[in-house]
Scaffold this active site. Structure first.
Site, PDB file in Angstrom:
ATOM      1  N   ASP A  95       0.830  -1.193   0.000  1.00 49.37           N
ATOM      2  CA  ASP A  95       0.000   0.000   0.000  1.00 49.37           C
ATOM      3  C   ASP A  95       0.872   1.254   0.000  1.00 49.37           C
ATOM      4  O   ASP A  95       2.068   1.205   0.282  1.00 49.37           O
ATOM      5  CB  ASP A  95      -0.994  -0.014   1.165  1.00 49.37           C
ATOM      6  CG  ASP A  95      -0.309   0.050   2.519  1.00 49.37           C
ATOM      7  OD1 ASP A  95       0.333   1.071   2.808  1.00 49.37           O
ATOM      8  OD2 ASP A  95      -0.428  -0.909   3.295  1.00 49.37           O
ATOM      9  N   MET A  96       0.277   2.373  -0.312  1.00 51.06           N
ATOM     10  CA  MET A  96       1.028   3.609  -0.516  1.00 51.06           C
ATOM     11  C   MET A  96       1.861   3.989   0.711  1.00 51.06           C
ATOM     12  O   MET A  96       2.971   4.532   0.585  1.00 51.06           O
ATOM     13  CB  MET A  96       0.072   4.751  -0.869  1.00 51.06           C
ATOM     14  CG  MET A  96       0.774   6.082  -1.083  1.00 51.06           C
ATOM     15  SD  MET A  96      -0.360   7.442  -1.447  1.00 51.06           S
ATOM     16  CE  MET A  96      -0.560   7.216  -3.198  1.00 51.06           C
TER      17      MET A  96
END
Length: 228
Positions: A95-96
């Site tokens: 995820d970011m």
């Protein structure tokens, strides 16, 4: 098509079903059509397909960088960190807000192999969390936890360091569900503050700094393919 880096196996099937693939000038709409790479001419969306050299890369994805291949908002992607002309795909995602080890390749078969649930390539993370889990929480993490609509598989967890209000944990899972580590820590009552993936199987980041990348060596490729 996946082996040549055109698209993932699933996307390749979609291209075939849409009638965008021709073999020797004839449109095919069923995946799995047999061909002879040395004799048959394959065209995808009007462009002739040539088998590309296989590329295998490890990158240390920084926080704030996307793992996805496309982004309509112009944000930086992990693919932007690797300035080579061949089309690559990420093996799984981070995820970011998570930093760490991510594999890139144009080898569709290897991507399918590594991401299939039947192949247990463990993923190791180091996470800074609020508070410190007690024995009961650690056992719940290890044995499997009910999260949303599924139950996690057995995992491993170890407390590396305890601070005044936080602790540093090493966690290893064999699954790859979306934001799974973050959800498991939240379920323990110790939400993630900072998270980094440090290993996939026996492959580790080593000295790679955030944003840096390198090619895998032959031994690492052989290991990932299970050819030892």
């Amino acid at each position: 098509m996946a082996q040549c880096g055109v698209a993932s196996r699933r996307k390749s099937e979609e291209l075939i079903q849409k009638g965008l693939v021709q073999i020797n000038g004839v449109t095919v709409r069923e995946p799995g059509f047999p061909i002879d790479p040395d004799k048959d001419e394959v065209n995808v969306a009007g462009k002739r397909l040539n088998e590309a050299a296989k590329i295998y890369i490890m990158v240390n994805k920084p926080k704030g960088v996307l793992s996805t291949s496309e982004d309509t908002h112009g944000r930086q992607r992990v693919l932007d960190l690797v300035p080579i002309k061949e089309r690559l795909y990420t093996v799984g995602r981070l995820d970011m807000d998570t930093e760490g080890l991510l594999l890139l390749t144009n080898d569709g078969d290897l991507t399918f192999y590594l991401t299939h649930p039947s192949h247990e390539f463990g993923k190791t993370y180091v996470g800074l969390v609020k508070g410190c889990p007690d024995k009961r929480s650690l056992e719940a993490f290890s044995h499997g936890m009910a999260i949303e609509d599924y139950r996690t598989a057995p995992a491993t967890i170890k407390v590396l360091k305890v601070n005044q209000d936080t602790s540093l944990l090493e966690m290893r899972i064999h699954e790859g569900k979306k934001r799974q580590i973050r959800k498991m820590c939240a379920a323990m009552g110790h939400p993630i503050i900072d998270l980094k993936r440090v290993a996939v199987g026996d492959l580790t980041l080593g000295n790679l700094k955030p944003g840096e990348w390198r090619y895998l060596n032959n031994d690492e490729i052989t290991y990932l393919k299970g050819e030892n």
